[in-house]
Write a protein that holds these residues in place. Structure first.
Motif, PDB file in Angstrom:
ATOM      1  N   ASP A  43     -15.507  -2.108  -3.419  1.00  0.00           N
ATOM      2  CA  ASP A  43     -15.084  -1.077  -4.141  1.00  0.00           C
ATOM      3  C   ASP A  43     -14.048  -0.383  -3.511  1.00  0.00           C
ATOM      4  N   HIS A  46     -10.727  -1.788  -4.552  1.00  0.00           N
ATOM      5  CA  HIS A  46     -10.392  -1.238  -5.753  1.00  0.00           C
ATOM      6  C   HIS A  46      -9.580   0.353  -5.786  1.00  0.00           C
ATOM      7  N   LYS A  47     -10.511   0.961  -4.803  1.00  0.00           N
ATOM      8  CA  LYS A  47      -9.807   2.314  -4.858  1.00  0.00           C
ATOM      9  C   LYS A  47      -8.413   2.421  -4.024  1.00  0.00           C
ATOM     10  N   ILE A  49      -6.037   0.130  -3.957  1.00  0.00           N
ATOM     11  CA  ILE A  49      -5.243  -0.243  -4.959  1.00  0.00           C
ATOM     12  C   ILE A  49      -4.934   0.710  -6.002  1.00  0.00           C
ATOM     13  N   SER A  50      -5.972   1.122  -6.534  1.00  0.00           N
ATOM     14  CA  SER A  50      -5.720   2.092  -7.833  1.00  0.00           C
ATOM     15  C   SER A  50      -5.058   3.436  -7.349  1.00  0.00           C
ATOM     16  N   PHE A  51      -5.421   3.857  -6.213  1.00  0.00           N
ATOM     17  CA  PHE A  51      -5.006   5.364  -5.718  1.00  0.00           C
ATOM     18  C   PHE A  51      -3.649   5.350  -4.608  1.00  0.00           C
ATOM     19  N   LYS A  52      -3.318   4.040  -4.480  1.00  0.00           N
ATOM     20  CA  LYS A  52      -1.928   3.524  -3.739  1.00  0.00           C
ATOM     21  C   LYS A  52      -2.172   4.201  -2.384  1.00  0.00           C
ATOM     22  N   GLU A  71      -6.890  -0.534   5.071  1.00  0.00           N
ATOM     23  CA  GLU A  71      -6.712  -1.760   4.396  1.00  0.00           C
ATOM     24  C   GLU A  71      -6.936  -3.026   5.493  1.00  0.00           C
TER      25      GLU A  71
END
Length: 155
Positions: A43, A46-47, A49-52, A71
């Motif tokens: 999870d 995913h966050k 990546i999606s929030f950069k 990371e």
């Protein structure tokens, strides 16, 4: 017609410089993406990546800082899962987060904070007030502050 002395104008400029915000709290990010200890590492990935973003604070249900996950922590999890042939879904943030978190004082001067970044080799520092997470300062926030202060005295 009066002539202002050079010293007089200089003193006026000094007063203006004193009002320029230079504290960490003036430039910290307050609207943070946070994680919970019970979340899965998947999870978190995913966050990130999606929030950069490259990581974030881990807080308990009382918004108290309990760790940081990055990371690099997620990469270690991926590597371990591959090496030991284990499914990734069952691993939690609590197992991978850094628990010994160094924080920074919101009242610290941003230039002192820049030195702290250089000495620690960290990318971000959380700011805690009365036990609660109130913000985070990153190296990028310090750079933005320096650009805003460009042309002013660096005192």
């Amino acid at each position: 017609m009066g002539i202002k002395s050079f010293q007089g104008a200089r003193k006026q400029q000094q007063k203006e410089v004193e009002h320029i915000p230079v504290r960490v709290s003036d430039y910290m990010t307050k609207d943070l993406i946070t994680f919970k200890p019970e979340q899965t590492v998947e999870d978190v990935i995913h966050k990130l990546i999606s929030f950069k973003i490259s990581g974030g604070p881990v807080v308990n249900d009382n918004d108290e800082l309990v760790g940081i996950i990055s990371e690099g922590d997620c990469l270690k999890q991926i590597s371990d899962c591959r090496y030991y042939n284990m499914p990734m879904e069952q691993h939690t943030v609590e197992a991978r987060m850094i628990k010994d978190v160094e924080t920074i004082d919101g009242n610290m001067n941003i230039f002192d904070a820049a030195n702290k970044f250089l000495e620690s080799k960290r990318r971000r520092f959380p700011i805690v007030s009365n036990g609660k997470l109130v913000g985070q300062i990153s190296q990028k926030d310090i750079l933005k502050a320096a650009l805003k202060l460009k042309g002013h005295s660096w005192k």
